[in-house]
Write a protein that holds these residues in place. Structure first.
Motif, short mmCIF file in Angstrom:
data_model
loop_
_atom_site.label_atom_id
_atom_site.label_comp_id
_atom_site.label_asym_id
_atom_site.label_seq_id
_atom_site.Cartn_x
_atom_site.Cartn_y
_atom_site.Cartn_z
N SER B 149 0.86 -1.19 0.00
CA SER B 149 0.00 0.00 0.00
C SER B 149 0.89 1.24 0.00
CB SER B 149 -0.87 0.00 1.25
OG SER B 149 -0.10 0.35 2.38
N GLY B 151 1.07 3.66 2.11
CA GLY B 151 1.69 3.90 3.42
C GLY B 151 2.86 2.97 3.66
N GLN B 152 2.69 1.71 3.23
CA GLN B 152 3.78 0.75 3.40
C GLN B 152 4.97 1.13 2.52
OE1 GLN B 152 1.48 -2.74 2.42
NE2 GLN B 152 1.33 -3.36 4.56
N THR B 175 3.07 12.53 3.20
CA THR B 175 1.77 11.90 3.41
C THR B 175 0.72 12.42 2.44
OG1 THR B 175 1.23 13.53 5.10
CG2 THR B 175 2.18 11.46 5.86
N LEU B 178 -1.22 9.88 0.31
CA LEU B 178 -1.72 8.67 1.01
C LEU B 178 -3.20 8.76 1.36
CD1 LEU B 178 1.24 8.09 3.50
CD2 LEU B 178 0.85 7.02 1.27
N ASP B 179 -3.82 7.59 1.49
CA ASP B 179 -5.18 7.53 2.01
C ASP B 179 -5.15 8.00 3.46
OD1 ASP B 179 -5.90 6.30 -0.33
OD2 ASP B 179 -5.54 4.29 0.48
N GLU B 181 -6.34 6.88 6.09
CA GLU B 181 -6.11 5.89 7.16
C GLU B 181 -4.65 5.44 7.24
OE1 GLU B 181 -8.59 3.71 3.97
OE2 GLU B 181 -8.43 5.71 4.80
N THR B 182 -3.89 5.62 6.14
CA THR B 182 -2.49 5.21 6.19
C THR B 182 -1.55 6.37 6.53
OG1 THR B 182 -2.27 5.54 3.83
CG2 THR B 182 -2.75 3.31 4.55
N GLU B 185 0.17 5.92 10.07
CA GLU B 185 1.28 4.99 10.27
C GLU B 185 2.61 5.62 9.84
OE1 GLU B 185 0.62 2.21 6.26
OE2 GLU B 185 -0.60 1.88 8.06
#
Ligand SMILES: Nc1ncnc2c1ncn2[C@@H]1O[C@H](COP(=O)(O)OP(=O)(O)O)[C@@H](O)[C@H]1O
Ligand SMILES: [Mg+2]
Lengths: 251, 251
Positions: B149, B151-152, B175, B178-179, B181-182, B185
């Motif tokens: 993903s 974020g990953q 960020t 990114l979505d 929710e990610t 992280e």
């Protein structure tokens, strides 16, 4: 078994005079076909190797900061892409061949350092290489600038970035067009006929000059040989393409 | 001579009156920033105000027209600068992650230490695994970027930069792609990094995060630093109307 086959074709030639598959029952003609095939295979392999090398190096030089270097590559491409490969071949062999030094392996005869086979490899590699430079450049341009910047900011040199990141990615992008060009190259090796390189076409023509009744069969052999050869190239390229597929990347 | 004389009581990154133009367009019009070792600074400002350009100038991805930038005493835009020395000191993380798509997560992290620093493979592999665990991606060693993903991927990109043991980390809106929710992280990872004492320069639109993590906030608009200060005072007592307007829109 072999005798049976030989007998069959001997009979065929007797019954149908235009279908004399002479190489199936006369060893000397068979050896000619075999040698022609072997020379064609070697010619193809060497030309593929060197033309890809020219493409890789040329594309790298095209991205060089030196304007002179870029202009040299551009001139090279224009010349080899816009003139007929047969004319290039004749030019290399007859015009440049005069100026190459000779040596004398047996102490008696003077032979040029570069043989006609050598000139064929050089000329055909440069011809196909010109297209390969363009093909690789298109692939390189498709690699995002941001990927290069990431590599740059990790401390990679320009050459490392090219070798480890840009080229492997570019190769995947340009494999289909490379495939096409290499197929063309294999077929273009027949033009080495013009400077008496003993490849497949040359051998076939010598056979049908000696035995006009073998003309049709030799043409058939030529078509079959090239269909098989090109088939091998296409299949290896496809296998390579599959092997290089990156999980989750591209289409 | 500031070159070799850097000591930790001097700014680790220092920009003095930096001017930068793209052709006619003047993007940085006299920017000065000092960052001490271990400090976290956030650069905020409207889109197009030159934040990315500013951060890219610090590791030499963009050149500058006048002024000076030093990192640990290294003059970034000195033509005689050893680029590799700079790149070892400064790590950079991009908005679009810019991982190498043909390499696994572990290979992405290992590549620069292996090829650029020429460190032994076992050592690099062990460090890479530690870093993956640090960004909470243990188990993803053999995944390709396309299988991760956003974020990953961004956390792999952070680990990749850290593998070079930099003294300063640059983050350019890491960020933004990114979505929601990610985002968290990745922010957690950066926060831990800052907690470990890493000097960080961040461009961000995450005001809550900036307020929490930053030692100092700089607000840029049209190529100048309009206002700056520690978060406590910066958010409450912004004086300039441009800052006030920007904050009112974004908060
Ligand atoms: N490589 C470039 N060439 C020309 N103009 C650029 C380039 N990079 C950025 N710019 C311009 O510089 C200005 C600042 O861009 P940037 O630093 O990306 O701003 P920000 O990151 O604050 O959004 C913009 O007007 C942008 O169009
Ligand atoms: Mg930006």
């Amino acid at each position: 078994m072999i005798e049976l086959i030989q007998e069959f074709f001997r009979q065929l030639a007797a019954d149908y005079p235009r279908w004399n598959f002479i190489f199936f029952y006369e060893e000397r003609q068979f050896d000619k076909v075999a040698e022609g095939l072997w020379v064609t295979v070697q010619l193809s392999v060497f030309c593929i190797f060197f033309s890809v090398l020219v493409g890789v190096v040329g594309a790298w030089m095209q991205g060089s900061p030196s304007r002179l270097l870029r202009m040299i590559v551009q001139g090279y491409i224009q010349f080899f892409r816009n003139t007929p490969p047969l004319v290039q071949l004749l030019f290399f062999y007859f015009a440049l061949g005069q100026f190459t030094p000779t040596h004398s392996p047996d102490g008696w005869l003077e032979v040029p350092i570069i043989s006609n086979v050598g000139w064929a490899v050089i000329s055909l590699s440069l011809f196909a290489g010109a297209f390969n430079v363009e093909i690789f450049r298109a692939g390189i341009e498709a690699v995002p600038e941001s990927t290069r910047e990431a590599s740059d900011s990790l401390g990679f040199t320009r050459l490392q970035t090219y070798g480890y990141i840009v080229l492997p990615l570019a190769l995947r992008i340009c494999l289909p067009s490379l495939n096409n060009n290499l197929v063309n190259l294999v077929k273009t090796t027949t033009q080495a006929f013009a400077i008496a390189v003993p490849e497949m076409l040359y051998q076939s023509v010598t056979i049908w000059n000696d035995y006009p009744s073998a003309q049709n069969p030799m043409m058939l052999v030529l078509f079959v040989v090239y269909i098989l050869l090109v088939g091998v190239v296409v299949m290896s390229m496809n296998r390579w393409e599959r092997a290089m597929k990156i999980p989750g990347y591209g289409t | 001579m500031p070159d070799t004389a850097w000591t930790p009581d001097q700014p680790i990154v220092s920009l003095k009156d930096v001017h930068k133009s793209f052709g006619e367009l003047e993007v940085l019009r006299g920017v000065s920033i000092d960052v001490m070792k271990g400090e976290v600074i956030c650069i905020i400002g409207p889109s197009g105000s030159g934040k990315s350009t500013l951060i890219r100038c610090i590791n030499g991805l963009n050149d500058i027209q006048s002024g000076s930038i030093t990192v640990e005493g290294l003059e970034v835009h000195d033509p005689k600068l050893d680029k590799l020395a700079l790149r070892r000191k400064v790590g950079m993380v991009f908005q679009q992650y810019n991982l190498f798509p043909h390499k696994t997560a572990l290979e992405n992290i290992m590549m620069a230490p292996l090829k650029v620093l020429k460190e032994p493979k076992e050592e690099v592999a062990a460090r890479a695994r530690r870093l993956l665990a640090k960004v909470r991606l243990d188990g993803k060693e053999d995944s390709y970027p396309g299988e991760l993903s956003g974020g990953q991927q961004q956390r792999v990109a952070i680990a990749r930069s850290l593998a070079m043991n930099p003294d300063v980390m640059l983050f350019d809106e890491v960020t933004a792609a990114l979505d929601p929710e990610t985002v968290k992280e990745v922010l957690v990872t950066i926060k831990e990094l800052a907690g470990d004492g890493m000097t960080c320069i961040l461009v961000t639109h995450e005001m809550g995060f900036a307020r929490e993590i930053a030692d100092h906030i700089y607000f840029t608009d049209r190529g100048v630093i309009v206002e700056h200060g520690p978060p406590a005072t910066f958010f409450k007592e912004a004086k300039d109307p441009r800052t006030k307007e920007f904050l009112s829109q974004i908060l």
